[in-house]
Motif scaffolding. Structure first.
Motif, mmCIF file in Angstrom:
data_model
loop_
_atom_site.group_PDB
_atom_site.id
_atom_site.type_symbol
_atom_site.label_atom_id
_atom_site.label_comp_id
_atom_site.label_asym_id
_atom_site.label_seq_id
_atom_site.Cartn_x
_atom_site.Cartn_y
_atom_site.Cartn_z
ATOM 1 N N ILE A 238 0.835 -1.210 0.000
ATOM 2 C CA ILE A 238 0.000 0.000 0.000
ATOM 3 C C ILE A 238 0.866 1.255 0.000
ATOM 4 O O ILE A 238 0.584 2.229 -0.704
ATOM 5 C CB ILE A 238 -0.941 0.002 1.228
ATOM 6 C CG1 ILE A 238 -1.938 -1.155 1.163
ATOM 7 C CG2 ILE A 238 -1.672 1.344 1.354
ATOM 8 C CD1 ILE A 238 -2.728 -1.362 2.456
ATOM 9 N N TRP A 239 1.922 1.244 0.810
ATOM 10 C CA TRP A 239 2.713 2.447 1.043
ATOM 11 C C TRP A 239 3.193 3.144 -0.226
ATOM 12 O O TRP A 239 3.084 4.388 -0.320
ATOM 13 C CB TRP A 239 3.885 2.143 1.980
ATOM 14 C CG TRP A 239 4.832 3.288 2.135
ATOM 15 C CD1 TRP A 239 6.150 3.314 1.767
ATOM 16 C CD2 TRP A 239 4.562 4.583 2.682
ATOM 17 N NE1 TRP A 239 6.706 4.535 2.064
ATOM 18 C CE2 TRP A 239 5.751 5.341 2.619
ATOM 19 C CE3 TRP A 239 3.420 5.189 3.207
ATOM 20 C CZ2 TRP A 239 5.835 6.646 3.064
ATOM 21 C CZ3 TRP A 239 3.503 6.506 3.657
ATOM 22 C CH2 TRP A 239 4.700 7.213 3.580
ATOM 23 N N PRO A 240 3.705 2.464 -1.249
ATOM 24 C CA PRO A 240 4.204 3.217 -2.420
ATOM 25 C C PRO A 240 3.128 4.085 -3.088
ATOM 26 O O PRO A 240 3.379 5.258 -3.388
ATOM 27 C CB PRO A 240 4.706 2.122 -3.366
ATOM 28 C CG PRO A 240 5.065 0.993 -2.451
ATOM 29 C CD PRO A 240 4.016 1.033 -1.360
ATOM 30 N N PHE A 241 1.918 3.552 -3.318
ATOM 31 C CA PHE A 241 0.906 4.401 -3.957
ATOM 32 C C PHE A 241 0.291 5.365 -2.952
ATOM 33 O O PHE A 241 -0.071 6.494 -3.303
ATOM 34 C CB PHE A 241 -0.132 3.597 -4.750
ATOM 35 C CG PHE A 241 -1.077 2.718 -3.989
ATOM 36 C CD1 PHE A 241 -2.252 3.209 -3.457
ATOM 37 C CD2 PHE A 241 -0.821 1.352 -3.848
ATOM 38 C CE1 PHE A 241 -3.147 2.384 -2.799
ATOM 39 C CE2 PHE A 241 -1.710 0.522 -3.193
ATOM 40 C CZ PHE A 241 -2.872 1.046 -2.660
ATOM 41 N N PHE A 242 0.177 4.979 -1.699
ATOM 42 C CA PHE A 242 -0.284 5.873 -0.644
ATOM 43 C C PHE A 242 0.631 7.107 -0.592
ATOM 44 O O PHE A 242 0.168 8.249 -0.612
ATOM 45 C CB PHE A 242 -0.271 5.117 0.691
ATOM 46 C CG PHE A 242 -0.752 5.890 1.883
ATOM 47 C CD1 PHE A 242 -2.027 5.702 2.374
ATOM 48 C CD2 PHE A 242 0.077 6.788 2.540
ATOM 49 C CE1 PHE A 242 -2.473 6.395 3.495
ATOM 50 C CE2 PHE A 242 -0.359 7.486 3.658
ATOM 51 C CZ PHE A 242 -1.644 7.298 4.136
ATOM 52 N N ARG A 243 1.936 6.863 -0.538
ATOM 53 C CA ARG A 243 2.922 7.954 -0.457
ATOM 54 C C ARG A 243 2.806 8.881 -1.663
ATOM 55 O O ARG A 243 2.800 10.103 -1.522
ATOM 56 C CB ARG A 243 4.337 7.390 -0.360
ATOM 57 C CG ARG A 243 5.414 8.485 -0.314
ATOM 58 C CD ARG A 243 6.826 7.915 -0.309
ATOM 59 N NE ARG A 243 7.045 7.099 -1.493
ATOM 60 C CZ ARG A 243 7.592 5.886 -1.491
ATOM 61 N NH1 ARG A 243 8.009 5.344 -0.378
ATOM 62 N NH2 ARG A 243 7.734 5.225 -2.614
ATOM 63 N N SER A 244 2.702 8.326 -2.874
ATOM 64 C CA SER A 244 2.658 9.178 -4.066
ATOM 65 C C SER A 244 1.356 9.975 -4.138
ATOM 66 O O SER A 244 1.370 11.139 -4.545
ATOM 67 C CB SER A 244 2.880 8.358 -5.341
ATOM 68 O OG SER A 244 1.813 7.481 -5.570
ATOM 69 N N ILE A 245 0.242 9.379 -3.712
ATOM 70 C CA ILE A 245 -1.038 10.097 -3.710
ATOM 71 C C ILE A 245 -0.994 11.241 -2.702
ATOM 72 O O ILE A 245 -1.394 12.371 -3.002
ATOM 73 C CB ILE A 245 -2.200 9.125 -3.430
ATOM 74 C CG1 ILE A 245 -2.418 8.199 -4.633
ATOM 75 C CG2 ILE A 245 -3.478 9.891 -3.081
ATOM 76 C CD1 ILE A 245 -3.335 7.018 -4.376
ATOM 77 N N VAL A 246 -0.502 10.968 -1.505
ATOM 78 C CA VAL A 246 -0.415 12.012 -0.483
ATOM 79 C C VAL A 246 0.556 13.110 -0.918
ATOM 80 O O VAL A 246 0.258 14.308 -0.810
ATOM 81 C CB VAL A 246 -0.012 11.412 0.882
ATOM 82 C CG1 VAL A 246 0.324 12.512 1.887
ATOM 83 C CG2 VAL A 246 -1.124 10.517 1.427
ATOM 84 N N ALA A 247 1.716 12.733 -1.432
ATOM 85 C CA ALA A 247 2.736 13.706 -1.834
ATOM 86 C C ALA A 247 2.266 14.593 -2.989
ATOM 87 O O ALA A 247 2.706 15.752 -3.098
ATOM 88 C CB ALA A 247 4.032 12.997 -2.202
ATOM 89 N N ALA A 248 1.362 14.095 -3.830
ATOM 90 C CA ALA A 248 0.837 14.908 -4.929
ATOM 91 C C ALA A 248 0.064 16.107 -4.395
ATOM 92 O O ALA A 248 0.007 17.164 -5.034
ATOM 93 C CB ALA A 248 -0.035 14.061 -5.845
ATOM 94 N N GLY A 249 -0.553 15.939 -3.238
ATOM 95 C CA GLY A 249 -1.191 17.055 -2.570
ATOM 96 C C GLY A 249 -2.473 17.562 -3.175
ATOM 97 O O GLY A 249 -2.929 18.658 -2.838
ATOM 98 N N ASP A 250 -3.113 16.782 -4.059
ATOM 99 C CA ASP A 250 -4.311 17.303 -4.718
ATOM 100 C C ASP A 250 -5.620 16.636 -4.319
ATOM 101 O O ASP A 250 -6.680 17.033 -4.816
ATOM 102 C CB ASP A 250 -4.136 17.284 -6.239
ATOM 103 C CG ASP A 250 -3.812 15.911 -6.790
ATOM 104 O OD1 ASP A 250 -3.765 14.930 -6.029
ATOM 105 O OD2 ASP A 250 -3.589 15.823 -8.012
ATOM 106 N N THR A 251 -5.564 15.646 -3.417
ATOM 107 C CA THR A 251 -6.812 14.979 -3.036
ATOM 108 C C THR A 251 -6.980 14.731 -1.541
ATOM 109 O O THR A 251 -8.105 14.526 -1.090
ATOM 110 C CB THR A 251 -6.966 13.627 -3.759
ATOM 111 O OG1 THR A 251 -5.820 12.811 -3.497
ATOM 112 C CG2 THR A 251 -7.124 13.819 -5.264
#
Length: 162
Positions: free
Chosen positions: A14-27
């Motif tokens: 989970i962590w790799p896509f969780f991290r990228s989604i959070v880091a994108a900062g748009d949702t």
């Protein structure tokens, strides 16, 4: 696709896509520099709340959801949830399946409705999905979210009775 209870052993996937989604900062309203330990603690919920994963036939995690009571005490009869779909597996109905699973879980658990407290208004895909499943925007906090490209945008509160 199967949806099952998430375990601590699922977190590394989970962590790799969780991290990228959070880091994108748009949702999500999470800190952009959220570290793995805090992310795990916030996402993997203990009962009676729950976290699930959607997996394909080969066991690959496609997405995840966390489901919980929206408030405590006299507000605990309303559920809430958050969803993350691995962008590599988007457009395959994973998000819809996770929201439908949440609806079934919330009904079975005796909740009277589901309230999403912070749906970014520019997240059109999520808003359309939720509306197609009976949610409606019941209010918007003007400039409630600082989007990295759009600037300050509204933050919807969405609700669906059960």
């Amino acid at each position: 696709m199967q949806i099952r209870e998430a375990t601590a052993d699922d977190w590394p996937a989970i962590w790799p896509f969780f991290r990228s989604i959070v880091a994108a900062g748009d949702t999500f309203t999470y800190p952009l520099d959220l570290d793995e330990e805090r992310g795990r603690d916030w996402w993997l919920l203990a009962g009676p709340n729950r976290t699930v994963v959607a997996v394909d036939d080969g066991g690959v995690i496609l997405g995840t959801a966390k489901m919980n009571n929206n408030q405590m005490g006299n507000g605990a009869h309303m559920a809430s949830a958050s969803y993350m779909v691995d962008p590599a597996h988007g457009g395959r109905g994973v998000g819809r399946a996770l929201v439908e699973y949440t609806l079934d879980w919330a009904r079975a658990a005796g909740f009277r409705g589901i309230q999403f407290n912070a749906v970014v208004e520019t997240n059109k895909h999520a808003v359309r999905l939720y509306e197609s499943l009976g949610f409606r925007v019941i209010g918007t906090v003007p400039d409630g979210f600082r989007h990295p490209r759009e600037g300050y945008v509204g933050l919807h509160i969405m609700h669906r009775p059960l």
